[in-house]
Design a protein around this motif. Structure first.
Motif, PDB file in Angstrom:
ATOM      1  N   ILE A 120      28.963  45.629  17.327  1.00  0.00           N
ATOM      2  CA  ILE A 120      30.186  45.398  18.095  1.00  0.00           C
ATOM      3  C   ILE A 120      30.238  46.182  19.397  1.00  0.00           C
ATOM      4  CG2 ILE A 120      31.474  44.840  16.008  1.00  0.00           C
ATOM      5  CD1 ILE A 120      32.904  47.597  16.368  1.00  0.00           C
ATOM      6  N   GLN A 121      29.421  47.254  19.530  1.00  0.00           N
ATOM      7  CA  GLN A 121      29.475  48.024  20.762  1.00  0.00           C
ATOM      8  C   GLN A 121      28.181  48.798  20.984  1.00  0.00           C
ATOM      9  OE1 GLN A 121      31.743  48.002  23.270  1.00  0.00           O
ATOM     10  NE2 GLN A 121      30.239  49.262  24.353  1.00  0.00           N
ATOM     11  N   ASN A 122      27.545  48.543  22.104  1.00  0.00           N
ATOM     12  CA  ASN A 122      26.398  49.328  22.532  1.00  0.00           C
ATOM     13  C   ASN A 122      26.883  50.692  23.017  1.00  0.00           C
ATOM     14  OD1 ASN A 122      23.533  49.649  23.618  1.00  0.00           O
ATOM     15  ND2 ASN A 122      24.720  49.851  25.509  1.00  0.00           N
ATOM     16  N   GLU A 123      26.353  51.742  22.425  1.00  0.00           N
ATOM     17  CA  GLU A 123      26.653  53.119  22.827  1.00  0.00           C
ATOM     18  C   GLU A 123      28.155  53.390  22.993  1.00  0.00           C
ATOM     19  OE1 GLU A 123      24.122  53.691  26.232  1.00  0.00           O
ATOM     20  OE2 GLU A 123      22.313  53.708  25.007  1.00  0.00           O
ATOM     21  N   PRO A 124      28.889  53.304  21.898  1.00  0.00           N
ATOM     22  CA  PRO A 124      30.329  53.566  21.963  1.00  0.00           C
ATOM     23  C   PRO A 124      30.661  55.007  22.323  1.00  0.00           C
ATOM     24  CG  PRO A 124      29.612  53.474  19.685  1.00  0.00           C
ATOM     25  CD  PRO A 124      28.446  53.041  20.517  1.00  0.00           C
ATOM     26  N   ASP A 125      29.642  55.879  22.258  1.00  0.00           N
ATOM     27  CA  ASP A 125      29.839  57.299  22.546  1.00  0.00           C
ATOM     28  C   ASP A 125      29.599  57.630  24.009  1.00  0.00           C
ATOM     29  OD1 ASP A 125      27.172  56.588  22.191  1.00  0.00           O
ATOM     30  OD2 ASP A 125      26.576  58.505  21.319  1.00  0.00           O
ATOM     31  N   TYR A 126      29.521  56.618  24.878  1.00  0.00           N
ATOM     32  CA  TYR A 126      29.239  56.869  26.290  1.00  0.00           C
ATOM     33  C   TYR A 126      30.065  55.938  27.164  1.00  0.00           C
ATOM     34  CZ  TYR A 126      26.793  56.977  30.741  1.00  0.00           C
ATOM     35  OH  TYR A 126      26.504  57.076  32.073  1.00  0.00           O
ATOM     36  N   VAL A 127      30.678  56.491  28.214  1.00  0.00           N
ATOM     37  CA  VAL A 127      31.413  55.700  29.194  1.00  0.00           C
ATOM     38  C   VAL A 127      30.485  55.422  30.368  1.00  0.00           C
ATOM     39  CG1 VAL A 127      33.400  55.577  30.734  1.00  0.00           C
ATOM     40  CG2 VAL A 127      33.609  56.726  28.513  1.00  0.00           C
ATOM     41  N   ALA A 128      30.141  54.179  30.560  1.00  0.00           N
ATOM     42  CA  ALA A 128      29.181  53.798  31.600  1.00  0.00           C
ATOM     43  C   ALA A 128      29.893  53.178  32.791  1.00  0.00           C
ATOM     44  CB  ALA A 128      28.175  52.809  31.034  1.00  0.00           C
ATOM     45  N   ALA A 129      29.202  53.137  33.931  1.00  0.00           N
ATOM     46  CA  ALA A 129      29.743  52.472  35.113  1.00  0.00           C
ATOM     47  C   ALA A 129      29.513  50.965  35.040  1.00  0.00           C
ATOM     48  CB  ALA A 129      29.092  53.036  36.374  1.00  0.00           C
ATOM     49  N   TYR A 130      28.540  50.553  34.235  1.00  0.00           N
ATOM     50  CA  TYR A 130      28.286  49.120  34.042  1.00  0.00           C
ATOM     51  C   TYR A 130      29.162  48.639  32.889  1.00  0.00           C
ATOM     52  CZ  TYR A 130      25.054  51.536  30.890  1.00  0.00           C
ATOM     53  OH  TYR A 130      24.504  52.384  29.962  1.00  0.00           O
ATOM     54  N   GLU A 131      28.826  47.527  32.247  1.00  0.00           N
ATOM     55  CA  GLU A 131      29.654  47.012  31.166  1.00  0.00           C
ATOM     56  C   GLU A 131      29.770  48.061  30.058  1.00  0.00           C
ATOM     57  OE1 GLU A 131      26.960  45.347  32.542  1.00  0.00           O
ATOM     58  OE2 GLU A 131      27.096  43.213  32.011  1.00  0.00           O
TER      59      GLU A 131
END
Length: 525
Positions: free
Chosen positions: A219-230
């Motif tokens: 359901i979520q790629n790398e939920p532990d990181y806020v990215a500038a992309y999607e």
């Protein structure tokens, strides 16, 4: 297109000091593309967990009576079975459309699916990213169909993992696909977990109806990181600024049970392979509804040092021991060179008991020269005059790292016992060799008529390896060699290099990897 200048900075958890031949783990940084740098801190801690299933024998082991003098002794035990292999694969996300439009795309599909036998396809969800028109699945559909055609020759079939970098923007508090934001709330301030579930039920059927059957979802790629992309933020517990990952996961699980082809679910696809980080995300899921979590999925950007595969061993071991009855998948990583990639796959299989290793860039935008980061680099030009490489693509060295495992270790094979007696290694007066420098893993087919070994000699000197097959009767063998002592000349990678001699020996060059394919049967030698 991914912004390739975002840096992820993370701190480390641990370094081993007590288990067999293991060292520290470093946490790393990661950006959203492939130009990713590393920062690390080291924090020592002791561990009393015994080393299990490593490719070494105890210090008190004795060489067999028929041991060849001077040969490294490797014992294969086909009677000791461990995890079943789900498959090897790669991500086909950004830049995969370059293959779709390529003139020689069938050559690329052959390399990936006919030659390397990649069976696990990781796609990026894009359902309702554009609310004005339906998403066209043509790229994913072609990859799936081309893989299906080529794998059928080996009696195999592709499986699809659909990972989401973010849900549609109408489900995010920021109303944007990019950057910060979490799941929306209702008028009473409650997170809309039900709507997220409905979204996933819709998209699974949408992909199915448009020629891309989904076998697994994250359901979520790398939920532990806020990215500038999607990106979309989920936390292990519900916060004012972040929806709960466990509640989101379970809502999606419940909603997708009525899909035309209900997918299995893996997660949490964290940047980290640290069992402590992962447990925060999944333990509530396991406690409430254990059948919902088919596999632990993680990345390797945090939890070790890209210059030392053994630095990950503490975390890999913890995952293997903490979740013995759940499949373990590595679903994204690209760092390190050819040899490191072989070593980290080897350690993941033998220490974590990994079931599936999925490399990050199956295809990516190709560099001007050689591609040392991705499996296949694709040129952007639409005409041959615009290409930087013959036929518009280049094979990267990591392609061969993966192929040393993926071509012959097929879905359904099981890992079996393999033990290297390090006392028999001639390290020419250097310090005692470790698991990165000398290792061997072994696998057997369901019918027991084929055994596959992957052996590494990353020492500075050649070593003769003697493979003691125990009760396995060998009919014939084939050795495939990459001599990395020659450096990055990929034209010399993955070459046919004869067979084992009558005593089960093979001369391993310095800094080399071999895949040994053995036809035979279980029974007395």
């Amino acid at each position: 297109m991914v912004n390739r200048n975002i840096i992820k900075k993370c701190a480390i958890i641990s370094v081993i000091s007590a288990a067999l031949l293991l060292t520290g783990c470093e946490k790393q940084s990661k950006d959203d593309g492939n130009d990713k740098s590393t920062s690390s801190e080291i924090d020592d801690k002791n561990t009393t967990e015994p080393e299990k299933q490593l490719s070494q024998t105890p210090e008190t082991s004795e060489a067999p009576d028929d041991a060849v003098a001077g040969a490294v002794q490797i014992d294969i035990d086909s009677g000791s079975e461990f995890q079943e292999i789900r498959g090897f694969g790669a991500g086909f996300t950004y830049y995969s459309d370059y293959v779709y439009w390529a003139k020689y795309k069938d050559e690329v599909y052959d390399l990936l699916f006919k030659d390397a036998n990649l069976t696990m396809l990781r796609f990026k969800n894009a359902y309702k990213y554009n609310e004005e028109k339906d998403y066209d699945t043509k790229v994913e559909r072609e990859f799936y169909e081309k893989a299906k055609e080529r794998l059928a020759d080996e009696g195999l079939k592709p499986e699809v993992l659909l990972s989401s970098w973010t849900p549609a923007q109408y489900l995010k508090t920021s109303e944007s696909l990019y950057g910060e934001g979490t799941l929306i709330k209702d008028n009473d301030g409650n997170y809309e977990y039900g709507k997220l579930g409905e979204y996933w039920a819709e998209l699974v059927d949408y992909y199915y109806d448009n020629g891309v059957p989904i076998d697994y979802i994250s359901i979520q790629n790398e939920p532990d990181y806020v990215a500038a992309y999607e990106s979309c933020t989920f936390a292990f517990n519900e916060r004012p600024d972040a929806a709960s990952y466990p509640k989101s996961f379970l809502a999606v699980y419940d909603a997708t049970r009525n899909c035309k082809k209900p997918p299995k679910m893996v997660g949490p696809e964290t940047m980290s392979c640290d069992s402590g980080d992962i447990s925060l995300m999944v333990n509530d899921i396991i406690k409430e509804k254990p059948e919902s979590l088919f596999g632990i999925a993680h990345h390797l950007y945090v939890g070790g040092d890209e210059n030392s595969a053994k630095s990950f061993n503490t975390n890999l071991r913890s995952l293997g021991t903490d979740y013995p009855d759940i499949e373990k998948w590595m679903t994204e990583y690209y760092r390190g060179n050819f040899m490191f990639t072989v070593q980290i796959i080897q350690n993941s299989l033998t220490i974590e008991n990994l079931n599936s290793y999925i490399y990050w860039g199956g295809v990516w935008k190709g560099p001007v020269g050689k591609d040392m980061e991705n499996m296949i680099g694709m040129d952007a030009g639409s005409t041959e005059e615009d290409w930087d490489h013959e036929h518009g693509y280049v094979i990267g060295e990591k392609y061969y790292s993966m192929r040393h495992f993926s071509e012959y270790i097929l879905p359904g094979y099981k890992r079996i016992g393999s033990a290297v007696d390090l006392k028999t290694v001639n390290s020419a007066g250097s310090s005692k060799p470790d698991t990165d420098e000398v290792s061997c893993s072994a696998y057997v087919s369901p019918e027991k008529d084929r055994m596959v070994l992957v052996a590494v000699n990353d020492l500075d000197s050649p070593q003769k390896y003697q493979f003691n097959m125990g009760g396995y009767k060998v009919s014939n063998s084939r050795v495939i060699l990459t001599n990395y002592e020659n450096g990055e000349n990929t034209e010399t990678f993955y070459q046919d290099a004869g067979s084992l001699d009558e005593e089960g020996c093979y001369e391993m060059p310095a800094h080399s990897v071999v895949t040994i394919v053995i036809d035979g049967s279980a029974g007395a030698n």
